[in-house]
Scaffold this motif. Structure first.
Motif, PDB file in Angstrom:
ATOM      1  N   ALA A 137       0.836  -1.204   0.000  1.00  0.00           N
ATOM      2  CA  ALA A 137       0.000   0.000   0.000  1.00  0.00           C
ATOM      3  C   ALA A 137       0.869   1.252   0.000  1.00  0.00           C
ATOM      4  N   THR A 138       1.950   1.234   0.776  1.00  0.00           N
ATOM      5  CA  THR A 138       2.851   2.384   0.812  1.00  0.00           C
ATOM      6  C   THR A 138       3.473   2.637  -0.558  1.00  0.00           C
ATOM      7  N   LEU A 139       3.968   1.577  -1.189  1.00  0.00           N
ATOM      8  CA  LEU A 139       4.610   1.726  -2.496  1.00  0.00           C
ATOM      9  C   LEU A 139       3.634   2.251  -3.543  1.00  0.00           C
ATOM     10  N   ILE A 140       2.430   1.719  -3.575  1.00  0.00           N
ATOM     11  CA  ILE A 140       1.493   2.105  -4.623  1.00  0.00           C
ATOM     12  C   ILE A 140       0.984   3.525  -4.411  1.00  0.00           C
ATOM     13  N   VAL A 141       0.847   3.946  -3.156  1.00  0.00           N
ATOM     14  CA  VAL A 141       0.415   5.327  -2.895  1.00  0.00           C
ATOM     15  C   VAL A 141       1.522   6.309  -3.276  1.00  0.00           C
ATOM     16  N   VAL A 142       2.770   5.970  -2.978  1.00  0.00           N
ATOM     17  CA  VAL A 142       3.889   6.844  -3.361  1.00  0.00           C
ATOM     18  C   VAL A 142       3.923   7.020  -4.876  1.00  0.00           C
ATOM     19  N   ILE A 143       3.792   5.914  -5.606  1.00  0.00           N
ATOM     20  CA  ILE A 143       3.807   5.995  -7.067  1.00  0.00           C
ATOM     21  C   ILE A 143       2.589   6.762  -7.567  1.00  0.00           C
ATOM     22  N   GLY A 144       1.426   6.490  -6.986  1.00  0.00           N
ATOM     23  CA  GLY A 144       0.213   7.163  -7.429  1.00  0.00           C
ATOM     24  C   GLY A 144       0.253   8.659  -7.182  1.00  0.00           C
ATOM     25  N   VAL A 145       0.731   9.066  -6.013  1.00  0.00           N
ATOM     26  CA  VAL A 145       0.828  10.496  -5.706  1.00  0.00           C
ATOM     27  C   VAL A 145       1.864  11.164  -6.614  1.00  0.00           C
ATOM     28  N   ALA A 146       2.981  10.475  -6.867  1.00  0.00           N
ATOM     29  CA  ALA A 146       3.980  11.023  -7.784  1.00  0.00           C
ATOM     30  C   ALA A 146       3.389  11.227  -9.174  1.00  0.00           C
ATOM     31  N   ASP A 147       2.562  10.287  -9.601  1.00  0.00           N
ATOM     32  CA  ASP A 147       1.910  10.436 -10.903  1.00  0.00           C
ATOM     33  C   ASP A 147       0.903  11.590 -10.892  1.00  0.00           C
ATOM     34  N   ASP A 148       0.192  11.746  -9.776  1.00  0.00           N
ATOM     35  CA  ASP A 148      -0.759  12.856  -9.676  1.00  0.00           C
ATOM     36  C   ASP A 148      -0.057  14.208  -9.754  1.00  0.00           C
ATOM     37  N   LEU A 149       1.153  14.273  -9.231  1.00  0.00           N
ATOM     38  CA  LEU A 149       1.871  15.549  -9.207  1.00  0.00           C
ATOM     39  C   LEU A 149       2.703  15.784 -10.456  1.00  0.00           C
ATOM     40  N   TRP A 150       3.311  14.723 -10.998  1.00  0.00           N
ATOM     41  CA  TRP A 150       4.273  14.914 -12.089  1.00  0.00           C
ATOM     42  C   TRP A 150       3.955  14.107 -13.342  1.00  0.00           C
ATOM     43  N   ASP A 151       2.863  13.348 -13.371  1.00  0.00           N
ATOM     44  CA  ASP A 151       2.436  12.611 -14.562  1.00  0.00           C
ATOM     45  C   ASP A 151       3.534  11.670 -15.063  1.00  0.00           C
ATOM     46  N   LEU A 152       3.735  10.572 -14.342  1.00  0.00           N
ATOM     47  CA  LEU A 152       4.769   9.595 -14.669  1.00  0.00           C
ATOM     48  C   LEU A 152       4.443   8.834 -15.947  1.00  0.00           C
ATOM     49  N   ASP A 153       5.456   8.251 -16.527  1.00  0.00           N
ATOM     50  CA  ASP A 153       5.271   7.392 -17.697  1.00  0.00           C
ATOM     51  C   ASP A 153       4.479   6.147 -17.291  1.00  0.00           C
ATOM     52  N   TRP A 154       3.605   5.681 -18.197  1.00  0.00           N
ATOM     53  CA  TRP A 154       2.723   4.562 -17.845  1.00  0.00           C
ATOM     54  C   TRP A 154       3.509   3.290 -17.558  1.00  0.00           C
ATOM     55  N   MET A 155       4.687   3.110 -18.169  1.00  0.00           N
ATOM     56  CA  MET A 155       5.472   1.905 -17.924  1.00  0.00           C
ATOM     57  C   MET A 155       6.025   1.883 -16.497  1.00  0.00           C
ATOM     58  N   ILE A 156       6.363   3.053 -15.972  1.00  0.00           N
ATOM     59  CA  ILE A 156       6.831   3.124 -14.584  1.00  0.00           C
ATOM     60  C   ILE A 156       5.704   2.729 -13.634  1.00  0.00           C
ATOM     61  N   LYS A 157       4.509   3.264 -13.901  1.00  0.00           N
ATOM     62  CA  LYS A 157       3.365   2.941 -13.042  1.00  0.00           C
ATOM     63  C   LYS A 157       3.034   1.450 -13.111  1.00  0.00           C
ATOM     64  N   LEU A 158       3.063   0.881 -14.313  1.00  0.00           N
ATOM     65  CA  LEU A 158       2.733  -0.540 -14.456  1.00  0.00           C
ATOM     66  C   LEU A 158       3.770  -1.416 -13.759  1.00  0.00           C
ATOM     67  N   ALA A 159       5.038  -1.060 -13.895  1.00  0.00           N
ATOM     68  CA  ALA A 159       6.090  -1.823 -13.216  1.00  0.00           C
ATOM     69  C   ALA A 159       5.907  -1.764 -11.702  1.00  0.00           C
ATOM     70  N   ALA A 160       5.556  -0.599 -11.195  1.00  0.00           N
ATOM     71  CA  ALA A 160       5.328  -0.462  -9.758  1.00  0.00           C
ATOM     72  C   ALA A 160       4.134  -1.300  -9.306  1.00  0.00           C
ATOM     73  N   GLN A 161       3.110  -1.388 -10.133  1.00  0.00           N
ATOM     74  CA  GLN A 161       1.957  -2.214  -9.794  1.00  0.00           C
ATOM     75  C   GLN A 161       2.343  -3.685  -9.699  1.00  0.00           C
ATOM     76  N   PHE A 162       3.159  -4.155 -10.608  1.00  0.00           N
ATOM     77  CA  PHE A 162       3.593  -5.553 -10.555  1.00  0.00           C
ATOM     78  C   PHE A 162       4.460  -5.808  -9.319  1.00  0.00           C
TER      79      PHE A 162
END
Length: 394
Positions: free
Chosen positions: A87-112
């Motif tokens: 939960a901590t990892l996915i929230v960090v990635i999600g908030v980073a995406d909300d603020l800086w719009d991360l690449d979709w491959m980074i988000k998908l890798a973090a989900q896995f």
């Protein structure tokens, strides 16, 4: 039951208090991204509701860890720490995406990675309660679990486009799932009323209640990718913890007058059907989006404005009514599955489903029906006779 309600209440209160603090801080610091073309809101709005939801989850789980009734969930198991780390990892990635719009491959890798952490520490699909079907190997179980968690996270995230949509759908779905899980524990005569699945469901209900005052229409703060991915992660984990670890033989041995014993066929399939049913709209939206984008030669995670909630708006629904359409469909489908488990004879659940589907369908297409009725009324009313001007009078 009182212990679960207490945990849900703690999660709700903490989430609400933190959401107010995060909202004020975000406004003061200007932590709100610009409006995108696919967005339906018209003013910059913070997307940090996921932070408040995460804090609510963390505090509620920590309180449960010192509650003697929940000791069986925490003793000798790495499952709860794994869920919190994920939960901590996915929230960090999600908030980073909300603020800086991360690449979709980074988000998908973090989900896995987050799904892999949960599966590695024991929350896996070991069996399906259908005829004693078991997963063939540990690696197959691990892979299937990771795939399911990633799928659900993305499905929930894809419908996050309207005020209060994800939080409301998750609130309805997890409330129904909690009631089902609680009744399942009672019917199977397990030695303890407390398990990981019910704890996660209760916590999710609480955080969704806590975030709704700021997230419902008109939303002051969105839950963002951090909140949507967190909800999807916990919903999938709760379902797997319940569904994937039920002893298939116990379903048929529930007893002569027990609910499962009276309707063994329905009882055997409900553990599989209900998790799918409560996610039917997110999964449908996800599937359609992926197919649509692949056919167009795009990435399956490319953003567009063709999700189901966008189509409801284009159909003529107001923002609020589009959200209520999702609430209605989620309620009808999930409650029908629950009634099939609880009520005898089970055809009452079928009747509820048929009537509910008809009502929801009429509600969904109401803008079309309304426009047709308006056109018919306008054609049936004769045009008023024009008043002659003075020059036209004899």
């Amino acid at each position: 039951m009182r212990q679960y309600l207490l945990i849900a209440l703690i999660a709700a209160v903490v989430t609400f208090v933190v959401s107010v603090a995060v909202y004020k801080l975000a406004l003061k610091r200007g932590w709100h991204p610009p409006i995108r073309e696919r967005d339906v809101h018209t003013r910059p709005t913070p997307r940090l509701g996921g932070v408040a939801m995460y804090v609510g989850v963390l505090v509620a789980v920590l309180v449960a860890s010192v509650n003697p009734y929940f000791q069986i969930v925490f003793d000798g198991s790495g499952e709860v720490p794994a869920v919190l780390v994920s939960a901590t990892l996915i929230v960090v990635i999600g908030v980073a995406d909300d603020l800086w719009d991360l690449d979709w491959m980074i988000k998908l890798a973090a989900q896995f990675v987050t799904a892999g952490v949960i599966a590695w520490f024991g929350v896996q699909v070991y069996s399906l309660p259908i005829g004693g079907l078991t997963v063939g190997s540990s690696w197959l179980s691990f892979t299937l679990t990771v795939f399911i968690i990633v799928l659900v996270m993305n499905a929930v995230n894809f419908i996050d486009g309207l005020d209060g949509l994800v939080a409301g759908v998750a609130l309805i779905a997890n409330s129904v799932f909690f009631v089902y899980g609680y009744m399942m524990v009672r019917e199977l005569g397990q030695s303890s009323w407390f398990n990981l699945s019910l704890l996660i469901s209760a916590v999710l209900v609480g955080v969704c209640v806590g975030i709704m005052p700021l997230n419902f229409r008109p939303a002051k703060m969105f839950i963002g990718d951090g909140g949507a991915l967190l909800v999807g992660l916990l919903m999938a984990t709760s379902a797997i913890a319940m569904t994937g670890q039920i002893n298939p033989e116990a379903l048929g041995a529930a007893g002569g007058d027990a609910t499962l014993g009276r309707s063994q066929l329905i009882g055997a399939y409900i553990p599989v059907i209900l998790p799918i049913a409560i996610l039917i709209l997110p999964l449908l939206d996800f599937s359609l989006a992926v197919l649509r984008r692949l056919r167009a030669g795009q990435s399956p995670f490319a953003a567009d404005r063709k999700h189901l909630h966008h189509r409801l708006l284009d159909l003529g629904h107001s923002h609020l009514n589009a959200v209520l359409v999702f609430y209605a469909w989620t309620s009808v489908i999930s409650i029908a599955c629950l009634l099939a488990f609880l009520i005898r004879p089970s055809w009452w659940a079928g009747l509820f489903l048929v009537v509910g589907v008809i009502v929801c369908t009429l509600f969904t297409i109401w803008p079309i029906l309304s426009r047709r009725l308006s056109r018919r009324r306008s054609r049936s009313v004769p045009s008023p006779t024009p008043t002659p001007t003075p020059e036209e009078l004899p």
